[in-house]
Design a protein around this motif. Structure first.
Motif, PDB file in Angstrom:
ATOM      1  N   UNK A 108       0.822  -1.209   0.000  1.00 16.86           N
ATOM      2  CA  UNK A 108       0.000   0.000   0.000  1.00 16.86           C
ATOM      3  C   UNK A 108       0.855   1.257   0.000  1.00 16.86           C
ATOM      4  N   UNK A 109       2.000   1.212   0.675  1.00 21.95           N
ATOM      5  CA  UNK A 109       2.907   2.365   0.647  1.00 21.95           C
ATOM      6  C   UNK A 109       3.407   2.630  -0.765  1.00 21.95           C
ATOM      7  N   UNK A 110       3.756   1.559  -1.487  1.00 26.58           N
ATOM      8  CA  UNK A 110       4.274   1.740  -2.843  1.00 26.58           C
ATOM      9  C   UNK A 110       3.169   2.194  -3.793  1.00 26.58           C
ATOM     10  N   UNK A 111       1.978   1.618  -3.659  1.00 28.05           N
ATOM     11  CA  UNK A 111       0.876   2.077  -4.517  1.00 28.05           C
ATOM     12  C   UNK A 111       0.451   3.493  -4.196  1.00 28.05           C
ATOM     13  N   UNK A 112       0.644   3.910  -2.944  1.00 26.39           N
ATOM     14  CA  UNK A 112       0.257   5.265  -2.562  1.00 26.39           C
ATOM     15  C   UNK A 112       1.071   6.343  -3.242  1.00 26.39           C
ATOM     16  N   UNK A 113       2.257   5.989  -3.728  1.00 23.41           N
ATOM     17  CA  UNK A 113       3.069   6.991  -4.438  1.00 23.41           C
ATOM     18  C   UNK A 113       2.345   7.480  -5.687  1.00 23.41           C
ATOM     19  N   UNK A 114       1.622   6.579  -6.348  1.00 26.58           N
ATOM     20  CA  UNK A 114       0.955   6.961  -7.591  1.00 26.58           C
ATOM     21  C   UNK A 114      -0.329   7.743  -7.339  1.00 26.58           C
ATOM     22  N   UNK A 115      -0.800   7.783  -6.089  1.00 24.53           N
ATOM     23  CA  UNK A 115      -1.945   8.618  -5.761  1.00 24.53           C
ATOM     24  C   UNK A 115      -1.570  10.086  -5.589  1.00 24.53           C
ATOM     25  N   UNK A 116      -0.276  10.362  -5.479  1.00 24.45           N
ATOM     26  CA  UNK A 116       0.181  11.737  -5.278  1.00 24.45           C
ATOM     27  C   UNK A 116       0.243  12.538  -6.565  1.00 24.45           C
ATOM     28  N   UNK A 118       2.399  12.644  -9.016  1.00 24.12           N
ATOM     29  CA  UNK A 118       3.695  13.248  -9.292  1.00 24.12           C
ATOM     30  C   UNK A 118       3.919  13.322 -10.802  1.00 24.12           C
ATOM     31  N   UNK A 119       4.616  14.352 -11.218  1.00 24.33           N
ATOM     32  CA  UNK A 119       4.855  14.561 -12.642  1.00 24.33           C
ATOM     33  C   UNK A 119       6.262  14.113 -12.994  1.00 24.33           C
ATOM     34  N   UNK A 127      10.476   9.104  -5.462  1.00 21.88           N
ATOM     35  CA  UNK A 127       9.552   8.873  -4.348  1.00 21.88           C
ATOM     36  C   UNK A 127       9.479   7.394  -3.987  1.00 21.88           C
ATOM     37  N   UNK A 128       9.522   6.516  -4.987  1.00 22.51           N
ATOM     38  CA  UNK A 128       9.526   5.086  -4.700  1.00 22.51           C
ATOM     39  C   UNK A 128      10.779   4.665  -3.953  1.00 22.51           C
ATOM     40  N   UNK A 129      11.897   5.260  -4.304  1.00 20.77           N
ATOM     41  CA  UNK A 129      13.155   4.918  -3.624  1.00 20.77           C
ATOM     42  C   UNK A 129      13.161   5.378  -2.175  1.00 20.77           C
TER      43      UNK A 129
END
Length: 566
Positions: A108-116, A118-119, A127-129
Motif C-alpha cells: 500500500x505504501x508503494x501504490x500510494x506513491x501513484x496517488x500523489x 507526481x509529474x 519517491x519510490x526509492x
C-alpha cells in the motif's frame, strides 16, 4: 453581556480561514490606530464611548476568529489586538501530526506513491526509492496484482523495481507483470513489456507465453492468441509441439473447443503431435459431453501410433458421465485392465464424480474403498468431491469421517476448500459439526479464512453460544484477522440473545471507537434490551454515541462519493 455578531462577508471568511494570508496584517492594524477608522476622525478616538464601542468590536472580532479557528482547526492570526480574559474559554486546538505509514502495508505504501499525482518518471522513481520497504519478488506481485493501478503506472513501477538490487532480471519476474497486465486487459502494455523482455536479453518461457495467450482468450480475443502463436519467432520462440499444447490447453480450458479443433486440424502435418496433444483435445470435448468427437479423437490418436493412457480414459469417463451414459463409463472402467492400463487416482475420481452427479453415494463409497485397496492413494480432489457431496446431501457423519481421514493422510485442504466445507454446515442444524471441522482443521495447522470465521460467528450468535462465540472471536484475532463491522454485529447480536447487555455495550463502544457503526437493526435491538432492563441512562448515553458515529459515517460516505479521501 451578549455578543451580537453580524454576518461576515465572503472575503472575510476566506481571509480568516487561511485561504488568503496577508504577511503584514499586524502592521496594517498598527497603522489603522493612527488613521481614521470607518470614517471616524482621529479626534473622536480619545472619546471614552468610542473606546468602549471599539473594544466590543474587537471582542466580537476576536471571538469570531477563535470560533473559526476551532471549527477549521487553524492557528490564530498573530495581531496586535490585546488579549482579553475570556480567551481561556476558547483554547486553541493543537493538531498532532501522526505518521500514517505505520498503519499501511508495504504494497500500500508503494501504490500510494501513484496517488500523489507526481509529474515525471524521475519524480516518481525518487519517491519510490524513499519508501522504507524491503523490496522482493513477492512484494512486487502484491503491488501489481492488487489495487487499481493503471497500465502505465504498473509498467513504470516494474521498470523501477527491476533495477533495484536483489531483484532478478529473469523470466519469472517478467511473468509476474505480464500476468498482472493481462488480467486487467492492458494488452498494449503487456505486449510492450514482452518486447522489452526480449530486448533485455531475457528469453520468454512457456509459462510467460501461456499467460499472454490465456489473457487474450479470457477476453474473448481468440484471434489475438492465434496471431501470437504464429508470431512466436519475434520473441525468440518457435511454433512447435510444446507451444501448440499450451495454446490448445488455454482454448479448451476457456471452452473454446471449436477454435482449438480448427487449429488442431489446420496444423496437422505441419507440427508433430504427441500424446499430450490428443489428451488435451479429448478433455475439451469431454467438458461439453461430445461423445462422438471424443471417440473420433481417440481413433486418430491410435492411428497416429499413440496408446491411450490413464488421462485419456479419465477424460472419456467424465465425458460419458456428462452425457448421461454412466453404464458405458462403467464398462470402459472394467475393461481398462484388459487393455493394459491400470486405473489410477484420476480414473477413480472420474468414476466418483459420475456417481455423485446421480447422487448414488453407495457406488461412490464402493469406488472410494477400491481406490484405498489399490496401489494408489486418494488426492485432494478425491476428498474434496466426497466431502462436498456428503455435506450437500446432509450426510454429516460421512463427511466428518472423510475429513478426518484426509487430515490423517497429511493432506491439508486449502483455505477456499475449508470455507466451502463450513458454509453448508452453517446453513442447517446446530453449529456443532461446523465447529468440529474448524477445531480439527486448526489442530492440523490449516489456515482459516475470515469468511469462515464470519460464518461460524453468525451461526453461534444465532444459537446463543456466547462462550464459544467469544473464544472463537479471540482465536480469529490471534490468527491475524481484524474485526470488521460484520464481526462486531454478530458478537453484539449473540450477546444480546443471551442477555449479556453489559458486554454487548462494551463491544458496541469498541466498534464505535474503531469507526464501525453497526446496522440500525443491531443498534435498535441493543437499545430495546437496555430499555427493557430499565437501564435508561446507559441506553441514552449509547444512543448519543451511536448518533455521533452515524453522523460521521454519513459524512465519510459523502466525502468518498465526491472523491475525497482522508
Amino acid at each position: 453581556m451578549a455578543f451580537h455578531v453580524r454576518r461576515l462577508p465572503g472575503w472575510y471568511l476566506s481571509f480568516s480561514s487561511g485561504r488568503y494570508r496577508l504577511p503584514h496584517f499586524s502592521s496594517l492594524l498598527s497603522v489603522f490606530r493612527f488613521s481614521t477608522i470607518n470614517g471616524i476622525p482621529d479626534s473622536s478616538i480619545n472619546d471614552p464611548s468610542f473606546h468602549q464601542t471599539h473594544n466590543r468590536c474587537n471582542v466580537d472580532e476576536r471571538r469570531v476568529l477563535t470560533e473559526l479557528s476551532d471549527l477549521f482547526q487553524l492557528s490564530h492570526i498573530n495581531t496586535t489586538i490585546p488579549l482579553y480574559p475570556y480567551k481561556e474559554s476558547y483554547p486553541v486546538k493543537q493538531i498532532e501530526s501522526r505518521d500514517v505509514d505505520e498503519f499501511l502495508l508495504p504494497e500500500e505504501k508503494l501504490r500510494g506513491i501513484f496517488l500523489q499525482k507526481l509529474r515525471g518518471r524521475t519524480a516518481i522513481e525518487s519517491a519510490l526509492s524513499n519508501v522504507s520497504v524491503e523490496l522482493s519478488i513477492d512484494l512486487i506481485a502484491k503491488v501489481v496484482d492488487r489495487g487499481n493501478l493503471g497500465g502505465k503506472a504498473m509498467v513504470l513501477f516494474f521498470n523501477w523495481a527491476i533495477k533495484q538490487p536483489g531483484i532478478p532480471r529473469d523470466a519469472h519476474s517478467y511473468y509476474i507483470i505480464i500476468r498482472a497486465l493481462g488480467r486487467r486487459k492492458f494488452f498494449e502494455f503487456m505486449i510492450q513489456v514482452l518486447h522489452d523482455m526480449v530486448k533485455d536479453g531475457v528469453k520468454p518461457n512457456l509459462e510467460t507465453v501461456s499467460a499472454v495467450m490465456d489473457s487474450f482468450i479470457r477476453a474473448r480475443r481468440v484471434h489475438k492468441a492465434l496471431d501470437m502463436f504464429e508470431n512466436l519467432e519475434e520473441f525468440g520462440l518457435t511454433p512447435d509441439t510444446e507451444s501448440l499444447n499450451v495454446l490448445l490447453l488455454c482454448l479448451c480450458r476457456r471452452t473454446h473447443v471449436g477454435a482449438a479443433n480448427s487449429l488442431f486440424n489446420a496444423v496437422g502435418g505441419k507440427i508433430k503431435f504427441n500424446c499430450v496433444t490428443y489428451n488435451i483435445m479429448v478433455s475439451g470435448w469431454s467438458k461439453l459431453g461430445r461423445v462422438s468427437e471424443m471417440e473420433r479423437t481417440v481413433k486418430a490418436m491410435i492411428a497416429d501410433g499413440f496408446t491411450p493412457d490413464c488421462s485419456t480414459f479419465s477424460y472419456l469417463i467424465e465425458g460419458l458421465g456428462r452425457a448421461g451414459q454412466i453404464d458405458d463409463a462403467v464398462e470402459i472402467f472394467d475393461h481398462m485392465k484388459e487393455k493394459g492400463c491400470i486405473p489410477d487416482t484420476r480414473v477413480y475420481n472420474a468414476m466418483i464424480s459420475n456417481f455423485i452427479s446421480t447422487q448414488n453415494f453407495d457406488e461412490c463409497k464402493k469406488y472410494y474403498k477400491a481406490l484405498l485397496e489399490s496401489n494408489f492413494d486418494p488426492d485432494l480432489h478425491t476428498y474434496t468431491k466426497l466431502i462436498s457431496a456428503f455435506l450437500k446431501s446432509q450426510q454429516v457423519a460421512d463427511a466428518l469421517e472423510i475429513f478426518e481421514e484426509m487430515l490423517v493422510q497429511g493432506i491439508v485442504p486449502p483455505t477456499g476448500s475449508l470455507t466451502s466445507f463450513i458454509e453448508p454446515l452453517c446453513s442447517y442444524g446446530p453449529p456443532h459439526a461446523a465447529m468440529m471441522i474448524y477445531k480439527k482443521a486448526r489442530k492440523f495447522g490449516c489456515q482459516i479464512s475470515l469468511n469462515a470465521y464470519k460464518l461460524l460467528l453468525k451461526r453461534l450468535s444465532r444459537f446463543g453460544k456466547s462462550g464459544m462465540l467469544l473464544n472463537l472471536w479471540d482465536e480469529m484475532q490471534e490468527s491475524g484477522h481484524t474485526s470488521d463491522m460484520e464481526v462486531y454485529e454478530y458478537v453484539i447480536n449473540g450477546l444480546c440473545n443471551i442477555g449479556h447487555l453489559e458486554n454487548a455495550v462494551h463491544v458496541m463502544e469498541e466498534a464505535l471507537r474503531k469507526g464501525f457503526c453497526p446496522s440500525k437493526i443491531v443498534c435498535s435491538k441493543l437499545n430495546n434490551k437496555l430499555l427493557a432492563a430499565n437501564d435508561v441512562d446507559k441506553a441514552y448515553k449509547l444512543f448519543l454515541k451511536i448518533k455521533d458515529a452515524r453522523r460521521n459515517e454519513n459524512a465519510q460516505r459523502y466525502w468518498r462519493s465526491n472523491g475525497w479521501h482522508f
